[in-house]
Design an enzyme around this catalytic site. Structure first.
Site, mmCIF file in Angstrom:
data_model
loop_
_atom_site.group_PDB
_atom_site.id
_atom_site.type_symbol
_atom_site.label_atom_id
_atom_site.label_comp_id
_atom_site.label_asym_id
_atom_site.label_seq_id
_atom_site.Cartn_x
_atom_site.Cartn_y
_atom_site.Cartn_z
ATOM 1 N N HIS A 46 0.805 -1.216 0.000
ATOM 2 C CA HIS A 46 0.000 0.000 0.000
ATOM 3 C C HIS A 46 0.843 1.273 0.000
ATOM 4 C CE1 HIS A 46 -3.828 -1.982 0.318
ATOM 5 N NE2 HIS A 46 -3.469 -2.638 1.397
ATOM 6 N N ARG A 71 7.178 -5.150 3.437
ATOM 7 C CA ARG A 71 5.945 -5.868 3.175
ATOM 8 C C ARG A 71 5.848 -6.003 1.669
ATOM 9 N NH1 ARG A 71 -0.262 -4.667 4.819
ATOM 10 N NH2 ARG A 71 0.130 -2.639 3.820
ATOM 11 N N GLU A 147 -5.393 -12.177 7.539
ATOM 12 C CA GLU A 147 -6.227 -10.973 7.529
ATOM 13 C C GLU A 147 -7.558 -11.200 6.818
ATOM 14 O OE1 GLU A 147 -4.034 -7.929 5.471
ATOM 15 O OE2 GLU A 147 -3.143 -9.338 4.056
ATOM 16 N N ASP A 173 -8.140 -5.289 7.365
ATOM 17 C CA ASP A 173 -8.645 -6.216 6.352
ATOM 18 C C ASP A 173 -9.399 -7.375 7.002
ATOM 19 O OD1 ASP A 173 -7.906 -4.905 4.046
ATOM 20 O OD2 ASP A 173 -5.956 -5.851 3.917
#
Length: 273
Positions: A46, A71, A147, A173
């Site tokens: 993200h 990530r 998630e 999430d």
């Protein structure tokens, strides 16, 4: 090979605090990493950075004592291998919903015979040392994000994956998957799901991480039993601190001149991921 302090601290039961970077800036990464965090994560899912910017950010983090993590955007093997070759000492992999995804993730992070990672650790050798290949399999961390409802359903088989070092909860999430809204305060069934993931991981002596809204939430998660907490990200911290300074400069009044209510003066911040 340079030791992974995050791994050794976790094995000794020390609480770990991780910073989270979404802004594509090596300078900002260096500033954040210099604050004393145990690790700093460059977010390629993200975050706004591309691979070249992520490399520069990993280089900046490497000038400090913080462990450089990433990530990944997915469990796609070539993507994971490239991030490790760039010098990441651990990967938080999103959307690990099945044991098959977990196995693909871990195998891409381990050299044969433990996995199928291709050899070419360009920055790995520079950061880790000339004996990188000999020790990388037991130094680099693999953290699978649970998630979703599907991930919850498969969490025990995911956690049994050979070579998996830990799990990382994506609470927002997870909330969405359970039909709830994302946010700092989660519905009871989201909290129940988080507690169930934590307990299953602790039973297997896995590292347990979670993204938090702020420092208070991070402290509460450590008290709950998580070993690695992230107290928000750079975007949220920058925005909330600037907003607080702006409001203080105006004597606690908004741009329109009206006094701000307490809720409007609270930090807020962008994104639990």
């Amino acid at each position: 090979m340079r030791p992974n302090d995050l791994r050794s601290k976790s094995e000794n039961g020390l609480p770990l605090v991780n910073a989270w970077l979404s802004i594509p800036s090596a300078y900002a990464a260096e500033v954040v990493a210099a604050q004393g965090f145990d690790s700093v994560t460059v977010d390629l899912q993200h975050g706004m950075m591309d691979f070249a910017q992520a490399v520069a950010m990993l280089q900046a983090i490497s000038t400090t004592q913080a462990v450089p993590l990433v990530r990944s955007s997915s469990a796609e093997p070539s993507h994971l291998m490239r991030l490790l070759d760039a010098g990441a000492y651990g990967v938080i992999c999103p959307q690990v919903d099945t044991p098959e995804i977990a196995r693909q993730f871990v195998e891409a992070c381990r050299y044969p015979p433990m996995g199928n990672r291709s050899f070419g650790p360009a920055r790995g050798l520079l950061y880790g040392g000339p004996d990188y290949f000999d020790h990388a399999n037991h130094t680099v961390l693999t953290l699978a994000m649970i998630e979703s409802v599907e991930g919850m359903r498969n969490m025990e088989s995911i956690m049994e994956t050979d070579g998996l070092d830990g799990i990382y909860v994506g609470p927002n999430d997870l909330a969405l998957s359970l039909g709830e809204r994302p946010g700092a305060s989660f519905a009871p069934r989201v909290e129940e799901a988080i507690a169930a993931i934590l307990e299953a991981a602790r039973q297997r002596n896995l590292m347990t991480g979670i993204f938090c809204a702020d420092g208070d939430s991070a402290q509460a998660r450590l008290q709950q039993g998580f070993s690695l907490v992230t107290p928000g990200n750079d975007v949220g911290s920058l925005g909330s601190e600037l907003r607080r300074r702006l409001e203080r400069s105006r004597g606690g009044r908004s741009l329109s001149g009206h006094a701000l209510q307490p809720a409007a003066r609270e930090g807020g911040g962008a994104g639990g991921y």
